[in-house]
Motif scaffolding. Structure first.
Motif, PDB file in Angstrom:
ATOM      1  N   ARG A  39     -12.047  -5.792 -12.435  1.00  0.00           N
ATOM      2  CA  ARG A  39     -12.184  -6.166 -11.033  1.00  0.00           C
ATOM      3  C   ARG A  39     -11.108  -5.455 -10.229  1.00  0.00           C
ATOM      4  NH1 ARG A  39     -16.629  -7.385 -11.936  1.00  0.00           N
ATOM      5  NH2 ARG A  39     -17.450  -9.424 -12.307  1.00  0.00           N
ATOM      6  N   ALA A  40     -11.473  -4.994  -9.071  1.00  0.00           N
ATOM      7  CA  ALA A  40     -10.489  -4.372  -8.183  1.00  0.00           C
ATOM      8  C   ALA A  40      -9.495  -5.433  -7.737  1.00  0.00           C
ATOM      9  CB  ALA A  40     -11.194  -3.768  -6.971  1.00  0.00           C
ATOM     10  N   GLU A  41      -8.245  -5.050  -7.633  1.00  0.00           N
ATOM     11  CA  GLU A  41      -7.219  -5.975  -7.176  1.00  0.00           C
ATOM     12  C   GLU A  41      -6.803  -5.600  -5.764  1.00  0.00           C
ATOM     13  OE1 GLU A  41      -3.924  -6.346  -9.848  1.00  0.00           O
ATOM     14  OE2 GLU A  41      -5.232  -6.243 -11.596  1.00  0.00           O
ATOM     15  N   ARG A  42      -6.705  -6.597  -4.925  1.00  0.00           N
ATOM     16  CA  ARG A  42      -6.264  -6.373  -3.557  1.00  0.00           C
ATOM     17  C   ARG A  42      -4.734  -6.324  -3.537  1.00  0.00           C
ATOM     18  NH1 ARG A  42      -8.802  -8.176   1.664  1.00  0.00           N
ATOM     19  NH2 ARG A  42      -7.141  -8.023   3.192  1.00  0.00           N
ATOM     20  N   VAL A  43      -4.198  -5.305  -2.867  1.00  0.00           N
ATOM     21  CA  VAL A  43      -2.750  -5.187  -2.748  1.00  0.00           C
ATOM     22  C   VAL A  43      -2.289  -6.259  -1.762  1.00  0.00           C
ATOM     23  CG1 VAL A  43      -0.857  -3.676  -2.033  1.00  0.00           C
ATOM     24  CG2 VAL A  43      -2.842  -2.715  -3.208  1.00  0.00           C
ATOM     25  N   PRO A  44      -1.321  -7.094  -2.136  1.00  0.00           N
ATOM     26  CA  PRO A  44      -0.821  -8.127  -1.210  1.00  0.00           C
ATOM     27  C   PRO A  44      -0.300  -7.498   0.082  1.00  0.00           C
ATOM     28  CG  PRO A  44      -0.003  -8.526  -3.432  1.00  0.00           C
ATOM     29  CD  PRO A  44      -0.674  -7.177  -3.442  1.00  0.00           C
ATOM     30  N   ASP A  45      -0.497  -8.197   1.191  1.00  0.00           N
ATOM     31  CA  ASP A  45      -0.129  -7.662   2.505  1.00  0.00           C
ATOM     32  C   ASP A  45       1.313  -7.163   2.560  1.00  0.00           C
ATOM     33  OD1 ASP A  45      -2.645  -8.061   3.522  1.00  0.00           O
ATOM     34  OD2 ASP A  45      -2.168 -10.003   4.428  1.00  0.00           O
ATOM     35  N   GLY A  46       2.249  -7.929   2.020  1.00  0.00           N
ATOM     36  CA  GLY A  46       3.656  -7.541   2.070  1.00  0.00           C
ATOM     37  C   GLY A  46       3.980  -6.292   1.266  1.00  0.00           C
ATOM     38  N   GLU A  47       3.138  -5.941   0.294  1.00  0.00           N
ATOM     39  CA  GLU A  47       3.381  -4.774  -0.563  1.00  0.00           C
ATOM     40  C   GLU A  47       2.615  -3.533  -0.107  1.00  0.00           C
ATOM     41  OE1 GLU A  47       2.618  -5.810  -4.632  1.00  0.00           O
ATOM     42  OE2 GLU A  47       3.622  -7.744  -4.405  1.00  0.00           O
ATOM     43  N   LEU A  48       1.740  -3.682   0.878  1.00  0.00           N
ATOM     44  CA  LEU A  48       0.884  -2.576   1.291  1.00  0.00           C
ATOM     45  C   LEU A  48       1.648  -1.351   1.799  1.00  0.00           C
ATOM     46  CD1 LEU A  48      -2.127  -1.848   1.397  1.00  0.00           C
ATOM     47  CD2 LEU A  48      -2.056  -2.472   3.803  1.00  0.00           C
TER      48      LEU A  48
END
Length: 132
Positions: A39-48
């Motif tokens: 599954r694709a993982e979404r990069v957390p907003d703070g780490e983008l």
């Protein structure tokens, strides 16, 4: 006496042959199972911003850029293969570069995915992001 080469070769009993076939089938099924669970993982907003900096892009947050990125993303299907479970896996060749930073810099990789994974985790999100 005349002996054929087949008579000299050690014969594999049916039990050994069956055991080898079962082991090979298990290995293929395990590989297919691992690929199907991806599954694709979404990069957390703070780490983008940090994540995008690896590609030479300056992101402020998920919706805005410090400067417009000039990424060159290439994705194409190079092959397909039927697995033991009856699914078709497509080999996808990918590369990404940032000609605005370095024309010679590219990251390349390949993955095997089923069509349903490509649709759900690549096509549908891209289409939604384009407002369609």
């Amino acid at each position: 006496h005349f002996r054929s080469s087949a008579a000299r070769a050690p014969l594999m009993c049916s039990h050994e042959r069956r055991r080898r076939n079962v082991m090979m089938a298990r290995a293929v099924n395990m590989k297919a199972h691992r690929a199907a669970e991806w599954r694709a993982e979404r990069v957390p907003d703070g780490e983008l911003p940090t994540f995008m900096a690896r590609f030479g892009c300056r992101a402020i947050d998920r919706h805005s850029w410090a400067e417009t990125p000039q990424l060159d993303l290439q994705v194409y299907v190079s092959d397909h293969e039927e697995c033991a479970l009856g699914h078709t896996y497509y080999t996808i060749q990918c590369s990404i570069g940032n000609p605005g930073i370095n024309a010679n810099w590219r990251r390349q990789w390949s993955v095997a995915r089923r069509l349903c994974q490509i649709r759900e985790q690549l096509y549908d999100p891209l289409r939604a992001g384009m407002g369609r």
